[in-house]
Design an enzyme around this catalytic site. Sequence first.
Site, PDB file in Angstrom:
ATOM      1  CG  PHE A  68     -26.102 100.530  83.567  1.00 21.85           C
ATOM      2  CD1 PHE A  68     -25.095 100.735  84.504  1.00 21.85           C
ATOM      3  CD2 PHE A  68     -26.723  99.295  83.519  1.00 21.85           C
ATOM      4  CE1 PHE A  68     -24.721  99.731  85.392  1.00 21.85           C
ATOM      5  CE2 PHE A  68     -26.359  98.274  84.398  1.00 21.85           C
ATOM      6  CZ  PHE A  68     -25.365  98.497  85.343  1.00 21.85           C
TER       7      PHE A  68
ATOM      8  CD  GLU B 251     -13.467  92.845  81.900  1.00 23.32           C
ATOM      9  OE1 GLU B 251     -14.617  92.477  81.596  1.00 23.32           O
ATOM     10  OE2 GLU B 251     -13.169  93.226  83.039  1.00 23.32           O
ATOM     11  CG  ASP B 252     -18.193  92.247  80.485  1.00 23.42           C
ATOM     12  OD1 ASP B 252     -17.229  91.786  81.116  1.00 23.42           O
ATOM     13  OD2 ASP B 252     -19.021  93.013  80.991  1.00 23.42           O
TER      14      ASP B 252
ATOM     15  CG  ASP C 235     -18.104 101.926  82.649  1.00 22.65           C
ATOM     16  OD1 ASP C 235     -17.839 103.127  82.723  1.00 22.65           O
ATOM     17  OD2 ASP C 235     -19.259 101.499  82.753  1.00 22.65           O
TER      18      ASP C 235
ATOM     19  NE  ARG D 113     -24.286  88.135  85.876  1.00 22.70           N
ATOM     20  CZ  ARG D 113     -23.327  89.029  86.074  1.00 22.70           C
ATOM     21  NH1 ARG D 113     -22.600  89.467  85.075  1.00 22.70           N
ATOM     22  NH2 ARG D 113     -23.093  89.502  87.283  1.00 22.70           N
TER      23      ARG D 113
HETATM   24  C1  PRP Z   1     -18.117  94.960  85.064  1.00 21.37           C
HETATM   25  C2  PRP Z   1     -17.650  94.504  83.706  1.00 21.37           C
HETATM   26  C3  PRP Z   1     -16.173  94.797  83.720  1.00 21.37           C
HETATM   27  C4  PRP Z   1     -16.083  96.026  84.588  1.00 21.37           C
HETATM   28  C5  PRP Z   1     -15.940  97.257  83.738  1.00 21.37           C
HETATM   29  O1  PRP Z   1     -17.885  93.937  85.996  1.00 21.37           O
HETATM   30  O2  PRP Z   1     -17.922  93.132  83.518  1.00 21.37           O
HETATM   31  O3  PRP Z   1     -15.433  93.748  84.306  1.00 21.37           O
HETATM   32  O4  PRP Z   1     -17.313  96.088  85.341  1.00 21.37           O
HETATM   33  O5  PRP Z   1     -15.960  98.420  84.490  1.00 21.37           O
HETATM   34  P1  PRP Z   1     -14.694  99.330  84.798  1.00 21.37           P
HETATM   35  O6  PRP Z   1     -13.971  99.573  83.513  1.00 21.37           O
HETATM   36  O7  PRP Z   1     -15.317 100.597  85.337  1.00 21.37           O
HETATM   37  O8  PRP Z   1     -13.838  98.645  85.816  1.00 21.37           O
HETATM   38  P2  PRP Z   1     -18.625  93.876  87.417  1.00 21.37           P
HETATM   39  O9  PRP Z   1     -17.707  94.443  88.453  1.00 21.37           O
HETATM   40  O10 PRP Z   1     -19.979  94.463  87.314  1.00 21.37           O
HETATM   41  O11 PRP Z   1     -18.714  92.321  87.692  1.00 21.37           O
HETATM   42  P3  PRP Z   1     -19.482  91.186  86.838  1.00 21.37           P
HETATM   43  O12 PRP Z   1     -18.740  91.052  85.531  1.00 21.37           O
HETATM   44  O13 PRP Z   1     -19.367  89.943  87.680  1.00 21.37           O
HETATM   45  O14 PRP Z   1     -20.913  91.627  86.651  1.00 21.37           O
END
Ligand code: PRP
Length: 169
Positions: free
Chosen positions: A147, A94-95, A98, A160
């Site tokens: 953010f 995961e990136d 949160d 990105r």
């Molecule tokens: C973002 C990020 C994680 C997630 C983290 O994805 O890449 O997957 O949110 O947040 P959390 O811990 O509150 O769940 P996003 O839903 O924005 O999709 P994306 O990666 O396609 O931009």
Amino acid sequence: MPVSELISAQRIQRRVGELGSLITADYAGVGKLVVIGVLKGAFMFTADLVRSLQVPCSIEFIRATSYGNEMQSSGEVTITHQPDIAGQEVLLVEDLIDTGLTVNTIVEEFWKLGPASLKVCALLDKPSARKYPAEADYFGFEIPDTFVVGYGIDHAERFRELPFIGTVD
Ligand code: PRP
């Protein structure tokens, strides 16, 4: 929309190398590791991380979204495509963790598929934002509750492509 640098490309690359060494040591002797990147945010981190691993890998991607185009999580996670991971050593990449909702949901769903092991590697961890139990076995950087964008992470699909992590002013 100006972006201020929070973590430079150099620091990211150095840390990715360290994570690669840690993970390589932990999986020494394992026949194959299934690395699963969570799109879209983790596409860049996954690509760099696998290049720093010295473990035979297969690479999968799943798509999980909770934010849409908002800055706040919608509270629901959609996972597309569940790879065949029965009996496999699995590393979820995961990136960002949160609120923890995405990782929490994926980990819960993936354990039902019967992997031999399942660990999480996240580049960024924002522990002060946590609302759901979720922990990374490996993480790159702990960040404050702001953010962030860049290195795969977007704001409304922008930024990105940046090679560093920044904050949107
Ligand atoms: C973002 C990020 C994680 C997630 C983290 O994805 O890449 O997957 O949110 O947040 P959390 O811990 O509150 O769940 P996003 O839903 O924005 O999709 P994306 O990666 O396609 O931009």
